[in-house]
Design a protein around this motif. Structure first.
Motif, PDB file in Angstrom:
ATOM      1  N   LEU A   1      -2.005   7.341  38.808  1.00  0.00           N
ATOM      2  CA  LEU A   1      -1.552   8.736  38.788  1.00  0.00           C
ATOM      3  C   LEU A   1      -2.448   9.564  37.887  1.00  0.00           C
ATOM      4  O   LEU A   1      -2.780   9.150  36.775  1.00  0.00           O
ATOM      5  CB  LEU A   1      -0.112   8.798  38.286  1.00  0.00           C
TER       6      LEU A   1
ATOM      7  N   ASN B   1      -1.606   7.192  27.126  1.00  0.00           N
ATOM      8  CA  ASN B   1      -2.759   7.036  28.025  1.00  0.00           C
ATOM      9  C   ASN B   1      -2.408   6.353  29.341  1.00  0.00           C
ATOM     10  O   ASN B   1      -3.189   5.587  29.875  1.00  0.00           O
ATOM     11  CB  ASN B   1      -3.862   6.227  27.323  1.00  0.00           C
TER      12      ASN B   1
ATOM     13  N   LEU C   1      -1.595   8.021  32.136  1.00  0.00           N
ATOM     14  CA  LEU C   1      -2.013   8.842  33.282  1.00  0.00           C
ATOM     15  C   LEU C   1      -3.507   9.077  33.171  1.00  0.00           C
ATOM     16  O   LEU C   1      -4.027   9.297  32.081  1.00  0.00           O
ATOM     17  CB  LEU C   1      -1.279  10.194  33.267  1.00  0.00           C
ATOM     18  N   LEU C   2      -4.185   9.030  34.291  1.00  0.00           N
ATOM     19  CA  LEU C   2      -5.629   9.290  34.305  1.00  0.00           C
ATOM     20  C   LEU C   2      -5.899  10.729  33.865  1.00  0.00           C
ATOM     21  O   LEU C   2      -5.313  11.673  34.415  1.00  0.00           O
ATOM     22  CB  LEU C   2      -6.176   9.099  35.718  1.00  0.00           C
ATOM     23  N   LEU C   3      -6.789  10.909  32.905  1.00  0.00           N
ATOM     24  CA  LEU C   3      -7.120  12.252  32.437  1.00  0.00           C
ATOM     25  C   LEU C   3      -8.375  12.764  33.143  1.00  0.00           C
ATOM     26  O   LEU C   3      -9.435  12.137  33.093  1.00  0.00           O
ATOM     27  CB  LEU C   3      -7.339  12.238  30.926  1.00  0.00           C
TER      28      LEU C   3
ATOM     29  N   HIS D   1     -11.849  12.702  31.517  1.00  0.00           N
ATOM     30  CA  HIS D   1     -12.486  11.385  31.383  1.00  0.00           C
ATOM     31  C   HIS D   1     -12.974  10.870  32.746  1.00  0.00           C
ATOM     32  O   HIS D   1     -13.985  10.185  32.827  1.00  0.00           O
ATOM     33  CB  HIS D   1     -11.525  10.409  30.722  1.00  0.00           C
ATOM     34  N   ILE D   2     -12.257  11.206  33.791  1.00  0.00           N
ATOM     35  CA  ILE D   2     -12.752  10.888  35.138  1.00  0.00           C
ATOM     36  C   ILE D   2     -14.097  11.589  35.352  1.00  0.00           C
ATOM     37  O   ILE D   2     -15.054  10.995  35.861  1.00  0.00           O
ATOM     38  CB  ILE D   2     -11.731  11.340  36.215  1.00  0.00           C
TER      39      ILE D   2
ATOM     40  N   THR E   1     -17.188   9.861  34.039  1.00  0.00           N
ATOM     41  CA  THR E   1     -17.693   8.793  34.905  1.00  0.00           C
ATOM     42  C   THR E   1     -18.473   9.358  36.093  1.00  0.00           C
ATOM     43  O   THR E   1     -19.543   8.862  36.434  1.00  0.00           O
ATOM     44  CB  THR E   1     -16.520   7.903  35.375  1.00  0.00           C
TER      45      THR E   1
ATOM     46  N   LEU F   1     -11.094   3.326  38.854  1.00  0.00           N
ATOM     47  CA  LEU F   1     -10.608   3.916  37.598  1.00  0.00           C
ATOM     48  C   LEU F   1      -9.083   3.902  37.599  1.00  0.00           C
ATOM     49  O   LEU F   1      -8.462   4.263  38.605  1.00  0.00           O
ATOM     50  CB  LEU F   1     -11.093   5.369  37.450  1.00  0.00           C
ATOM     51  N   ARG F   2      -8.508   3.479  36.493  1.00  0.00           N
ATOM     52  CA  ARG F   2      -7.049   3.522  36.354  1.00  0.00           C
ATOM     53  C   ARG F   2      -6.695   3.536  34.873  1.00  0.00           C
ATOM     54  O   ARG F   2      -7.495   3.114  34.039  1.00  0.00           O
ATOM     55  CB  ARG F   2      -6.381   2.338  37.068  1.00  0.00           C
ATOM     56  N   PRO F   3      -5.495   3.981  34.541  1.00  0.00           N
ATOM     57  CA  PRO F   3      -5.057   3.919  33.143  1.00  0.00           C
ATOM     58  C   PRO F   3      -4.915   2.459  32.708  1.00  0.00           C
ATOM     59  O   PRO F   3      -4.578   1.600  33.534  1.00  0.00           O
ATOM     60  CB  PRO F   3      -3.694   4.608  33.161  1.00  0.00           C
ATOM     61  N   HIS F   4      -5.182   2.202  31.449  1.00  0.00           N
ATOM     62  CA  HIS F   4      -5.139   0.824  30.950  1.00  0.00           C
ATOM     63  C   HIS F   4      -3.809   0.147  31.231  1.00  0.00           C
ATOM     64  O   HIS F   4      -3.750  -1.064  31.434  1.00  0.00           O
ATOM     65  CB  HIS F   4      -5.439   0.806  29.443  1.00  0.00           C
ATOM     66  N   SER F   5      -2.729   0.928  31.276  1.00  0.00           N
ATOM     67  CA  SER F   5      -1.406   0.313  31.439  1.00  0.00           C
ATOM     68  C   SER F   5      -0.929   0.318  32.889  1.00  0.00           C
ATOM     69  O   SER F   5       0.180  -0.134  33.178  1.00  0.00           O
ATOM     70  CB  SER F   5      -0.394   1.063  30.573  1.00  0.00           C
TER      71      SER F   5
ATOM     72  N   ALA G   1      -4.727  -5.756  29.649  1.00  0.00           N
ATOM     73  CA  ALA G   1      -5.101  -4.335  29.696  1.00  0.00           C
ATOM     74  C   ALA G   1      -4.044  -3.456  29.043  1.00  0.00           C
ATOM     75  O   ALA G   1      -4.367  -2.586  28.235  1.00  0.00           O
ATOM     76  CB  ALA G   1      -5.346  -3.897  31.146  1.00  0.00           C
ATOM     77  N   GLU G   2      -2.786  -3.706  29.369  1.00  0.00           N
ATOM     78  CA  GLU G   2      -1.752  -2.842  28.796  1.00  0.00           C
ATOM     79  C   GLU G   2      -1.612  -3.052  27.290  1.00  0.00           C
ATOM     80  O   GLU G   2      -1.037  -2.221  26.601  1.00  0.00           O
ATOM     81  CB  GLU G   2      -0.408  -3.039  29.504  1.00  0.00           C
TER      82      GLU G   2
ATOM     83  N   GLN H   1     -15.269   3.806  27.684  1.00  0.00           N
ATOM     84  CA  GLN H   1     -14.339   4.611  28.477  1.00  0.00           C
ATOM     85  C   GLN H   1     -13.035   4.805  27.712  1.00  0.00           C
ATOM     86  O   GLN H   1     -12.614   3.948  26.939  1.00  0.00           O
ATOM     87  CB  GLN H   1     -14.047   3.914  29.813  1.00  0.00           C
ATOM     88  N   HIS H   2     -12.394   5.929  27.989  1.00  0.00           N
ATOM     89  CA  HIS H   2     -11.119   6.252  27.365  1.00  0.00           C
ATOM     90  C   HIS H   2     -10.007   5.392  27.997  1.00  0.00           C
ATOM     91  O   HIS H   2     -10.037   5.150  29.211  1.00  0.00           O
ATOM     92  CB  HIS H   2     -10.838   7.746  27.592  1.00  0.00           C
ATOM     93  N   PRO H   3      -9.049   4.927  27.209  1.00  0.00           N
ATOM     94  CA  PRO H   3      -7.984   4.056  27.744  1.00  0.00           C
ATOM     95  C   PRO H   3      -7.192   4.653  28.907  1.00  0.00           C
ATOM     96  O   PRO H   3      -6.548   3.916  29.660  1.00  0.00           O
ATOM     97  CB  PRO H   3      -7.064   3.831  26.541  1.00  0.00           C
ATOM     98  N   SER H   4      -7.244   5.954  29.068  1.00  0.00           N
ATOM     99  CA  SER H   4      -6.548   6.554  30.218  1.00  0.00           C
ATOM    100  C   SER H   4      -7.335   6.349  31.504  1.00  0.00           C
ATOM    101  O   SER H   4      -6.815   6.570  32.599  1.00  0.00           O
ATOM    102  CB  SER H   4      -6.375   8.058  29.997  1.00  0.00           C
ATOM    103  N   THR H   5      -8.573   5.927  31.392  1.00  0.00           N
ATOM    104  CA  THR H   5      -9.489   5.986  32.528  1.00  0.00           C
ATOM    105  C   THR H   5     -10.470   4.817  32.478  1.00  0.00           C
ATOM    106  O   THR H   5     -11.647   4.978  32.200  1.00  0.00           O
ATOM    107  CB  THR H   5     -10.249   7.346  32.499  1.00  0.00           C
ATOM    108  N   TRP H   6      -9.948   3.639  32.733  1.00  0.00           N
ATOM    109  CA  TRP H   6     -10.763   2.435  32.655  1.00  0.00           C
ATOM    110  C   TRP H   6     -11.224   1.953  34.031  1.00  0.00           C
ATOM    111  O   TRP H   6     -10.487   2.002  35.002  1.00  0.00           O
ATOM    112  CB  TRP H   6      -9.963   1.299  32.017  1.00  0.00           C
ATOM    113  N   THR H   7     -12.418   1.418  34.042  1.00  0.00           N
ATOM    114  CA  THR H   7     -12.935   0.737  35.216  1.00  0.00           C
ATOM    115  C   THR H   7     -12.681  -0.757  35.075  1.00  0.00           C
ATOM    116  O   THR H   7     -12.982  -1.336  34.034  1.00  0.00           O
ATOM    117  CB  THR H   7     -14.455   0.973  35.329  1.00  0.00           C
TER     118      THR H   7
END
Lengths: 265, 265, 265, 265
Positions: free
Chosen positions: C192, C220, C222-224, C227-228, C231, C249-253, D178-179, D238-244
């Motif tokens: 999201l 963190n 939601l994808l910001l 930061h997208i 990339t 690309l996805r949020p860490h959680s 990841a989380e 990368q920011h934790p909201s936006t990881w590859t």
């Protein structure tokens, strides 16, 4: 089933307990094959299975085989090829599932064992048998895969690592041996199997029966070994012009591995 | 083949010329189904096929159907369901291959036509038929895929775009309808098919015959429609506990889509 | 940013509202590009965005562009190439998400619109721009993908069909144009996005704010968009020896698309 | 680069010769990290690399490390964490490529070694380091993949089996960690790398130079380690909201793994 020379065709099933492997044994035997089936342990279970199948008039022979032990796979294949007959179809159905365990709870030894059961055993089988099949220009190697063959998940470190490895080994074997007449086929079992020896043991008899009542029986929500065996049998009898390398199987009501439960936006 | 009410089971094949679709028609008819088959054009070819099949004692009816025309799919399904019987299995075998064309040589109209043939026609079929099958709690939708379903390539802009779309539509349909008893199955045809109506027309009769001599016949290097049809038939008769969503088919000597010819280092 | 001739480099962003597209516009503008950005509607939003960016000293021009209308993409590209400068990077960020809708609730018109937004618009852009870039031996086409690009799901008939199609179109374009110097890159946004114009409108302001509080902000989850955009910018500046075709690309959680929540056995 | 406590950030690179690993070492060091780099053998090469980097003013320490030996990975991590500082980024770049070998020519020992280098070493690294990173709520694990990570091929039995295993291990680690703040990233190197220590040794100096002349240099047809290192560095920041989780890299003129050279019909 006899080949052109009148000899009985031979099927070898490695990993044959009271689940997929047992059902495959029965299916091929009922179609006229002589089936050599092997399981890791439980001599009594093995003997009973042998007796039951012979009572039905089938031609089978059971073996205790721990695929992690040196030379045993190679010796069994040599023995069958020499004394029983040419192996028409080999099935590698050895499981490597240990349930969900965190990284911390998965020991190095466990991870290595997973590799020996899941990948290395198949490699040794292939190394021994595939050149022989290729020299004959015919043969089948059917390999059981799992959800973990195509994606890792939390708690699946050992299982996913070895099942993905098994799958890519199959792709490599296919690239080398298909054109030489050996059919390699990888079957992804993407759901829970109604099998007392694997799922049953993992859950315990009580929970297993509850699961059968809630999902299985008339609801067809658990994979039935006999129906899985049908597909294996069909795959082993495809025409060389029209071979399947990979197929998946799951209950109609199961969520496939690529589908979240979470809703999309 | 009759269902429990004694009624003849009905199979609908859309995209039935002298290749995969024709072979599926024959296979299901020979197993006792009444088969309604449809092709885009060539009334004479259609009538001859109908005659041939009836001479063999089969119960079939042929239709000319251009899936890009409004309402025609919907009307055909309505007509069959009302006048012939409940559709047990529908096969969507409409091709969308236009050979290799550079981006410049692929017109907007061609690209749109690819989508109408490859994706939209299936969507319309599904929209009309699947709720009916779901209400009955049973039915099969078998969909023909191609190499281009799983990867794009130079010259394949239109074909890959529509075949990948078709595949993901199948995944979406499966997610909504499998648990309601409708079996969706996507079959990836990953190789050249020995079919005069498609490959034959693309190559011309002379080159087609040369290809048959070099790759096909005893070499089994071209997919044979009759053997493809075997697999479709088996897939339409899997037990609900043990369904395949996706399977691939290729000649034993063909290089699968994921294998380069270039060597790895 | 100026190219060797001293001319300002041009970036074109199609699908630029207050989310990913807007952030990419800002990022490229802040790096010295002239950015032409386009959105489907909302002239006021467009003008405000233009003003804000110019106030920050950026060089931008906004366009209202409905990609489903004939010739508009082609005309915009022609205009930019003639009057503004050579397009260095084009971003296709047009969404095609309509939320989850059952097959019954997805109209034929909606499905077709999904294709026009998701696939056909990109095809038209590519057809107009890529030969021009190839003639220059340089250029980037960055394409936004989604979870639905790689798997279908219940309620995602239209979205998955068109996003998978978009992805395979990108693979086909890459196969034809990469060796001619055009970098095609497909970015899978698998989660999201904290974007008021898309997710915000879908949920409504209240639920959107609740989601931000529970998942976003310091968590963190939601994808910001900013930061997208980082990339995207990096991908557009990779060296030709070392190009990415696909990244996710996805949020860490967030749970990635290939992971069930269900436990494995 | 210092973290909030003023301590220098630490990067650990396992598999650092004159190729990808060496370039990553240099990149992180030049950005202010202290880099601990390790290679299997060649003490002289190691010392020279250390000297060169220190002459450039970088903070590095080299280690000889054979990942197949018991306890050595675990001990190195313990030592670094205790004496040098918290590991911010770990890179597992150990290769397992043995060139193309037929099944017959791949010994059991070779296959097992492939697993130890490709999979088990990473597992041991993860087991030792990831819980520590998770306790800190931060850290990166970047893992080098290959074409063989995603498809098997003739001659690639050992390599594909272990690289696919590595990839699925990464997916499993990602699902668990990841989380909890640990970024796992798998980078698919899908092409030939301009690296004297790996490709150079495999081909021999003469053929390697010929390849560079025909494909590399101004033609950008070989992956350049310095540019690969750029991507690794970006991924680690990368920011934790936006990881590859996964990205691929190849030269612009290379054929990606999913594309045949054979034409489609």
């Amino acid at each position: 089933m006899n080949d052109q020379s009148g000899e009985k065709k031979v099927c070898l099933v490695i990993g044959a307990g009271a689940g997929i492997g047992g059902a495959i044994t029965k299916k091929f035997a009922s179609a006229g094959y002589h089936v050599c089936f092997a399981r890791r342990s439980d001599r009594t279970g093995l003997t009973n299975m042998e007796k039951d199948l012979r009572t039905s008039g089938y031609s089978v022979s059971g073996h205790i085989l721990d695929v992690t032990k040196e030379d045993v796979i190679e010796e069994l294949i040599g023995e069958i090829e020499q004394k029983v007959g040419s192996i028409h179809t080999a099935v590698y159905n050895v499981g490597a599932q240990i349930g969900n365990r965190s990284l911390e709870d998965t020991k190095l030894k466990t991870f290595e064992l997973g590799w020996r059961l899941g990948t290395f055993g198949l490699y040794r089988l292939a190394k021994e048998l595939l050149p022989v099949m290729a020299a004959r220009g015919a043969g089948n190697l059917l390999v059981t895969g799992a959800t973990a063959s195509v994606r890792g998940n939390s708690g699946q470190h050992s299982h996913a690592a070895t099942m993905a490895s098994r799958r890519m080994l199959c792709q490599s074997l296919n690239a080398e041996f298909a054109e030489r007449g050996v059919h390699i086929c990888h079957i992804i079992i993407d759901g829970l199997v109604d099998a007392p020896d694997t799922l049953g043991k993992m859950l315990g008899p009580k929970q297993f029966e509850l699961l059968r009542q809630s999902k299985g029986y008339e609801k067809n929500g658990l994979l039935l070994p006999n129906h899985i065996a049908e597909t294996y049998y069909q795959l082993a009898h495809q025409h060389p012009s029209t071979w399947t390398f990979e197929t998946d199987l799951r209950p109609h009501s199961a969520v496939p591995w690529w589908n979240h439960i979470t809703r999309d936006f």
